[in-house]
Design a protein around this motif. Sequence first.
Motif, short mmCIF file in Angstrom:
data_model
loop_
_atom_site.label_atom_id
_atom_site.label_comp_id
_atom_site.label_asym_id
_atom_site.label_seq_id
_atom_site.Cartn_x
_atom_site.Cartn_y
_atom_site.Cartn_z
N LEU A 6 0.85 -1.18 0.00
CA LEU A 6 0.00 0.00 0.00
C LEU A 6 0.89 1.23 0.00
O LEU A 6 1.83 1.33 0.80
CB LEU A 6 -0.90 -0.01 1.24
N ARG A 7 0.62 2.16 -0.90
CA ARG A 7 1.38 3.42 -0.97
C ARG A 7 0.42 4.57 -0.65
O ARG A 7 -0.65 4.67 -1.24
CB ARG A 7 1.97 3.60 -2.36
N LEU A 65 -4.20 4.62 10.10
CA LEU A 65 -4.22 3.87 8.84
C LEU A 65 -4.31 2.36 9.04
O LEU A 65 -4.49 1.63 8.07
CB LEU A 65 -2.95 4.16 8.04
N LEU A 66 -4.16 1.89 10.27
CA LEU A 66 -4.11 0.45 10.51
C LEU A 66 -5.30 -0.31 9.94
O LEU A 66 -5.11 -1.29 9.20
CB LEU A 66 -3.93 0.14 12.00
N PRO A 67 -6.55 0.11 10.18
CA PRO A 67 -7.69 -0.64 9.61
C PRO A 67 -7.67 -0.68 8.08
O PRO A 67 -7.95 -1.71 7.48
CB PRO A 67 -8.92 0.13 10.11
N VAL A 68 -7.31 0.42 7.46
CA VAL A 68 -7.24 0.48 6.00
C VAL A 68 -6.15 -0.45 5.49
O VAL A 68 -6.34 -1.20 4.52
CB VAL A 68 -6.99 1.93 5.53
N ALA A 69 -4.99 -0.41 6.13
CA ALA A 69 -3.84 -1.19 5.67
C ALA A 69 -4.08 -2.69 5.79
O ALA A 69 -3.83 -3.44 4.84
CB ALA A 69 -2.59 -0.79 6.44
N VAL A 70 -4.57 -3.14 6.94
CA VAL A 70 -4.78 -4.59 7.09
C VAL A 70 -5.87 -5.09 6.16
O VAL A 70 -5.79 -6.21 5.65
CB VAL A 70 -5.06 -5.00 8.56
N ASP A 71 -6.86 -4.25 5.89
CA ASP A 71 -7.90 -4.64 4.94
C ASP A 71 -7.33 -4.70 3.52
O ASP A 71 -7.53 -5.69 2.81
CB ASP A 71 -9.07 -3.65 5.02
N ALA A 72 -6.61 -3.68 3.11
CA ALA A 72 -6.06 -3.63 1.75
C ALA A 72 -5.04 -4.74 1.51
O ALA A 72 -4.94 -5.27 0.40
CB ALA A 72 -5.42 -2.28 1.50
N ILE A 155 4.99 3.62 2.52
CA ILE A 155 4.79 2.29 1.98
C ILE A 155 4.50 1.35 3.15
O ILE A 155 5.22 1.39 4.16
CB ILE A 155 6.04 1.78 1.21
N LEU A 156 3.47 0.52 3.02
CA LEU A 156 3.14 -0.49 4.03
C LEU A 156 3.06 -1.85 3.34
O LEU A 156 2.51 -1.95 2.23
CB LEU A 156 1.80 -0.18 4.69
N PHE A 157 3.57 -2.90 4.00
CA PHE A 157 3.50 -4.25 3.45
C PHE A 157 3.61 -5.29 4.55
O PHE A 157 4.06 -5.00 5.66
CB PHE A 157 4.57 -4.47 2.37
#
Length: 189
Positions: A6-7, A65-72, A155-157
Amino acid sequence: MSVNYLRIENFLLPLERNQIFDFAVQNEHEFVKSVLTPFNNGGRSSKVMYQFPYADFVKNQLLRLLPVAVDALDIVVDSFSHIDCQLTASNDKDFLHPHPDKTSIITTRFLTFVYYLHKLPKPFMGGELVIYGNQDSEQSGNDFQVIEPSNNSLILFDSRLVHEVLPVRCPGGRFENSRFTVNGWFNYK
């Protein structure tokens, strides 16, 4: 198959980004040589500040951003505990060899983040983040993404993914021309 990450562009407001960047540049003497860990094949070269005044602010922005990131990224989170973060400066010839952030030794990490900030125009070359689409130390095939360090982007991964930082080229080696990041990990309890 493409690697899932996720960017987020313009992660912080320009004033917030500038405060962190200015702090980093003005406190070069507080950075220490990065520590090598057994799981990254002995390959890391950079300077790090493990505690810095803007860490809690960045962590609070990341938590939103945690909920968005883990979902994405399709990551299952049973019990969030905390965020670890550090301020890193990568200068001429600095790098990070391929490794995952979650291993049999370090088991609590589930989400890795890298926030880029640097002088404009970008004074260095290289330093790309490469994320591989597998969860072991063998990179094979075409299943990877090369991510250009872009100022004020996040960037998240998945922490299980093998990743590396390609060598930075910073002619002259001036500290303020470094590839700066706030990077770290979300952890389980």
